[in-house]
Design a protein around this motif. Structure first.
Motif, PDB file in Angstrom:
ATOM      1  N   THR A   1       0.839  -1.205   0.000  1.00  0.00           N
ATOM      2  CA  THR A   1       0.000   0.000   0.000  1.00  0.00           C
ATOM      3  C   THR A   1       0.869   1.248   0.000  1.00  0.00           C
ATOM      4  OG1 THR A   1      -0.159  -0.008   2.417  1.00  0.00           O
ATOM      5  CG2 THR A   1      -1.894  -1.145   1.206  1.00  0.00           C
ATOM      6  N   PHE A   2       0.354   2.330  -0.588  1.00  0.00           N
ATOM      7  CA  PHE A   2       1.114   3.562  -0.764  1.00  0.00           C
ATOM      8  C   PHE A   2       0.669   4.670   0.182  1.00  0.00           C
ATOM      9  CE2 PHE A   2       1.870   1.133  -4.513  1.00  0.00           C
ATOM     10  CZ  PHE A   2       3.126   1.499  -4.953  1.00  0.00           C
ATOM     11  N   ASN A   3      -0.242   4.398   1.097  1.00  0.00           N
ATOM     12  CA  ASN A   3      -0.714   5.407   2.034  1.00  0.00           C
ATOM     13  C   ASN A   3       0.472   6.081   2.722  1.00  0.00           C
ATOM     14  OD1 ASN A   3      -2.674   3.160   1.707  1.00  0.00           O
ATOM     15  ND2 ASN A   3      -4.008   4.584   2.760  1.00  0.00           N
ATOM     16  N   ARG A   4       0.370   7.384   2.932  1.00  0.00           N
ATOM     17  CA  ARG A   4       1.487   8.118   3.510  1.00  0.00           C
ATOM     18  C   ARG A   4       0.980   9.258   4.375  1.00  0.00           C
ATOM     19  NH1 ARG A   4      -0.039  12.547   2.042  1.00  0.00           N
ATOM     20  NH2 ARG A   4       0.395  13.607   0.096  1.00  0.00           N
ATOM     21  N   ALA A   5       1.882   9.833   5.173  1.00  0.00           N
ATOM     22  CA  ALA A   5       1.518  10.920   6.068  1.00  0.00           C
ATOM     23  C   ALA A   5       2.638  11.946   6.126  1.00  0.00           C
ATOM     24  CB  ALA A   5       1.226  10.387   7.464  1.00  0.00           C
ATOM     25  N   VAL A   6       2.231  13.214   6.258  1.00  0.00           N
ATOM     26  CA  VAL A   6       3.143  14.321   6.531  1.00  0.00           C
ATOM     27  C   VAL A   6       2.827  14.782   7.947  1.00  0.00           C
ATOM     28  CG1 VAL A   6       3.919  16.617   5.840  1.00  0.00           C
ATOM     29  CG2 VAL A   6       3.158  14.982   4.104  1.00  0.00           C
ATOM     30  N   ILE A   7       3.803  14.692   8.843  1.00  0.00           N
ATOM     31  CA  ILE A   7       3.558  14.872  10.275  1.00  0.00           C
ATOM     32  C   ILE A   7       4.215  16.143  10.768  1.00  0.00           C
ATOM     33  CG2 ILE A   7       3.968  13.864  12.561  1.00  0.00           C
ATOM     34  CD1 ILE A   7       3.941  11.114  11.034  1.00  0.00           C
ATOM     35  N   GLY A   8       3.446  16.987  11.446  1.00  0.00           N
ATOM     36  CA  GLY A   8       3.971  18.248  11.945  1.00  0.00           C
ATOM     37  C   GLY A   8       4.750  18.080  13.228  1.00  0.00           C
ATOM     38  N   ASP A   9       5.898  18.787  13.321  1.00  0.00           N
ATOM     39  CA  ASP A   9       6.654  18.749  14.566  1.00  0.00           C
ATOM     40  C   ASP A   9       6.163  19.842  15.510  1.00  0.00           C
ATOM     41  OD1 ASP A   9       7.812  21.158  13.766  1.00  0.00           O
ATOM     42  OD2 ASP A   9       9.773  20.288  13.305  1.00  0.00           O
ATOM     43  N   ALA A  10       6.847  20.043  16.632  1.00  0.00           N
ATOM     44  CA  ALA A  10       6.396  20.993  17.645  1.00  0.00           C
ATOM     45  C   ALA A  10       6.509  22.443  17.197  1.00  0.00           C
ATOM     46  CB  ALA A  10       7.197  20.789  18.928  1.00  0.00           C
ATOM     47  N   TYR A  11       7.185  22.693  16.057  1.00  0.00           N
ATOM     48  CA  TYR A  11       7.354  24.048  15.558  1.00  0.00           C
ATOM     49  C   TYR A  11       6.577  24.298  14.266  1.00  0.00           C
ATOM     50  CZ  TYR A  11      11.268  23.576  18.774  1.00  0.00           C
ATOM     51  OH  TYR A  11      12.038  23.328  19.884  1.00  0.00           O
ATOM     52  N   ASN A  12       5.738  23.360  13.878  1.00  0.00           N
ATOM     53  CA  ASN A  12       4.989  23.506  12.636  1.00  0.00           C
ATOM     54  C   ASN A  12       4.146  24.770  12.668  1.00  0.00           C
ATOM     55  OD1 ASN A  12       2.503  22.828  10.719  1.00  0.00           O
ATOM     56  ND2 ASN A  12       4.238  21.567  10.106  1.00  0.00           N
ATOM     57  N   ALA A  13       4.090  25.459  11.524  1.00  0.00           N
ATOM     58  CA  ALA A  13       3.385  26.738  11.458  1.00  0.00           C
ATOM     59  C   ALA A  13       1.908  26.603  11.807  1.00  0.00           C
ATOM     60  CB  ALA A  13       3.550  27.338  10.063  1.00  0.00           C
ATOM     61  N   GLN A  14       1.325  25.460  11.493  1.00  0.00           N
ATOM     62  CA  GLN A  14      -0.061  25.218  11.860  1.00  0.00           C
ATOM     63  C   GLN A  14      -0.072  24.618  13.269  1.00  0.00           C
ATOM     64  OE1 GLN A  14      -2.689  23.637   8.764  1.00  0.00           O
ATOM     65  NE2 GLN A  14      -0.945  23.608   7.370  1.00  0.00           N
ATOM     66  N   LYS A  15      -0.316  25.468  14.255  1.00  0.00           N
ATOM     67  CA  LYS A  15      -0.182  25.040  15.644  1.00  0.00           C
ATOM     68  C   LYS A  15      -1.111  23.880  15.998  1.00  0.00           C
ATOM     69  CE  LYS A  15       1.574  29.420  17.411  1.00  0.00           C
ATOM     70  NZ  LYS A  15       1.414  30.513  18.412  1.00  0.00           N
ATOM     71  N   SER A  16      -2.244  23.821  15.331  1.00  0.00           N
ATOM     72  CA  SER A  16      -3.185  22.739  15.623  1.00  0.00           C
ATOM     73  C   SER A  16      -2.702  21.408  15.062  1.00  0.00           C
ATOM     74  CB  SER A  16      -4.571  23.060  15.040  1.00  0.00           C
ATOM     75  OG  SER A  16      -4.488  23.219  13.624  1.00  0.00           O
ATOM     76  N   ASN A  17      -1.618  21.421  14.272  1.00  0.00           N
ATOM     77  CA  ASN A  17      -1.081  20.200  13.677  1.00  0.00           C
ATOM     78  C   ASN A  17       0.282  19.814  14.256  1.00  0.00           C
ATOM     79  OD1 ASN A  17      -2.366  21.230  10.456  1.00  0.00           O
ATOM     80  ND2 ASN A  17      -3.342  19.944  11.981  1.00  0.00           N
ATOM     81  N   GLN A  18       0.594  20.307  15.438  1.00  0.00           N
ATOM     82  CA  GLN A  18       1.874  20.006  16.069  1.00  0.00           C
ATOM     83  C   GLN A  18       1.799  18.726  16.904  1.00  0.00           C
ATOM     84  OE1 GLN A  18       2.709  23.538  18.301  1.00  0.00           O
ATOM     85  NE2 GLN A  18       3.338  24.733  16.510  1.00  0.00           N
TER      86      GLN A  18
END
Length: 450
Positions: free
Chosen positions: A422-439
């Motif tokens: 399967t090719f499912n993938r994810a982009v994961i935000g770190d603690a400094y990601n600009a989108q604070k709700s995605n940290q």
């Protein structure tokens, strides 16, 4: 660090085998498995803190086994974060069993390659896909010192295209634009069909001896037209070359015979990723790790293209230096895919597990904490997350020291039944990601003296 008092309950009992916590006021009650933690005659608090650093990076690991998966992966699609992903398939073909009995009156009609979709896919299925087939020029033997084929293995094939088919596939409904049910049919040259038909009629060693036939007809490569990217599709691994012929007479009798897949354990998929111009472009064997702070404050996960997300907790040991610290009661890890990086077309892995890893990025034992409890918020993107109870892991990490915790940590993987098909993938935000709700966040609940 900012600490939050969760709630307090005074007790006149000095030793309690189990500490029960009752929510009061506007506080929320966490699901915490409390142990025998107490503070003599003093009041005991449960404090929550979510400011411990989680250090993220993307690691590129070596190739992996793609043979014997029971799945052909064919197609090509473009991903703004992971590049242009292409998959082609190699299959060994054997003689019909049993061999048909042909006579002087048997008449050859045509030959087709037939493969059936298995209803899995990744990418845009609305686009026309063109699939090509060529004959291998080398027998499908495992490379030296290998007992399987890997994602980076290839086998030379004749550049002459035996046949092609341009189709639109509706994998969820189970049919294609060829209107042949769930099958795709590729017409092959009559010169090949007549040659094989002649062998079936004469039945020399070439057709009666499997080893001789394997050296005569070395197998097939199926691959996508690289000018028509859309999606990668899953197909069953049992393809056939079907010869159509008939027996004339008062009533014409139509017949077929199949040259089918042999040794399904050797059928394999060759998977490539051209990451040029994407945030994952720096990753390769020479540069196998990329800090999230060097890739837009995000890390990347797609095991089928050898990308994994690594997590370190380098400062977790500082908790023991807090003057009020008694013991960790619960540790909750919340991993946030970045809003706008996923969709129903480029969707997230339904299951992501945590495994131990080290400075060499080895994948170790999988933690027994479930598969992430994925929730998806396509509307706003702020509530999409994988959550894990990693209490036992953090309790152990507290005893390992800062040096070990800066080298050893966790790595995100997908289950073994999914990672190479399967090719499912994810982009994961770190603690400094600009989108604070995605940290990403690590919530620690600990028993406090105060």
């Amino acid at each position: 660090m900012v600490r939050k008092c969760f709630f307090r309950r005074r007790s006149s009992v000095y030793v309690l085998p189990v500490l029960f916590i009752l929510a009061v006021g506007a506080c929320t009650k966490p699901q915490i498995a409390f142990q025998s933690v107490y503070n003599g005659s003093n009041a005991t608090n449960v404090v929550t803190i979510d400011t411990f650093a989680v250090k993220l990076s993307t690691v590129f690991l070596d190739s992996f086994t793609t043979s014997g998966t029971s799945t052909q992966l064919l197609g090509r699609y473009k991903d703004p974060f992971f590049g242009v992903i292409t998959s082609q398939s190699y299959t060994d073909i054997g003689t019909p069993v049993p061999l048909p009995v042909l006579t002087n009156y048997s008449v050859y009609d045509s030959i087709q390659l037939i493969t059936r979709i298995n209803r899995t896919f990744y990418g845009d299925t609305t686009k026309v896909q063109r699939f090509l087939v060529s004959q291998l020029s080398q027998t499908m033997n495992f490379p030296y010192n290998q007992t399987a084929f890997y994602s980076n293995n290839t086998i030379p094939y004749d550049p002459t295209i035996l046949g092609s088919a341009s189709v639109i596939i509706n994998p969820t409904a189970g049919f294609t634009s060829q209107r042949q049910g769930d099958s795709i049919k590729i017409t092959l040259p009559n010169s090949l069909g007549q040659q094989l038909f002649g062998l079936l009629y004469r039945q020399p060693d070439t057709i009666t001896n499997a080893t001789i036939f394997r050296n005569f007809f070395k197998g097939l490569a199926l691959y996508p037209d690289t000018t028509l990217p859309g999606a990668v599709y899953g197909f069953k691994d049992t393809i056939v070359m079907r010869i159509y012929y008939h027996e004339p007479g008062v009533i014409t009798i139509q017949k077929t015979t199949d040259f089918s897949t042999v040794n399904q354990f050797s059928q394999f998929n060759h998977i490539t990723a051209d990451r040029s111009g994407t945030p994952t472009a720096p990753l390769n064997q020479a540069n196998p790790e990329l800090a999230s702070t060097s890739s837009g404050n995000q890390a990347f996960l797609q095991p089928i293209t050898s990308l994994y997300t690594k997590l370190l907790f380098p400062t977790i040991g500082d908790l023991q230096g807090f003057p009020d610290y008694l013991a960790v009661m619960k540790a909750e890890l919340i991993i946030k895919p970045v809003q706008g990086t996923y969709s129903p077309t480029l969707n997230l892995p339904p299951q992501v597990n945590l495994s131990l890893t080290n400075q060499g990025n080895t994948i170790g034992a999988t933690l027994p904490y479930g598969n992430g409890n994925l929730t998806i918020d396509y509307l706003y993107g702020t509530n999409t997350s994988y959550t894990y109870d990693i209490t036992a892991y953090i309790q152990n990490a507290l005893t390992q020291g800062a040096v070990n915790n800066s080298k050893n940590g966790l790595i995100l993987i997908t289950p073994s039944t999914l990672f190479n098909t399967t090719f499912n993938r994810a982009v994961i935000g770190d603690a400094y990601n600009a989108q604070k709700s995605n940290q990403i966040s690590l919530k620690i609940f600990y028993a406090s003296f105060y």
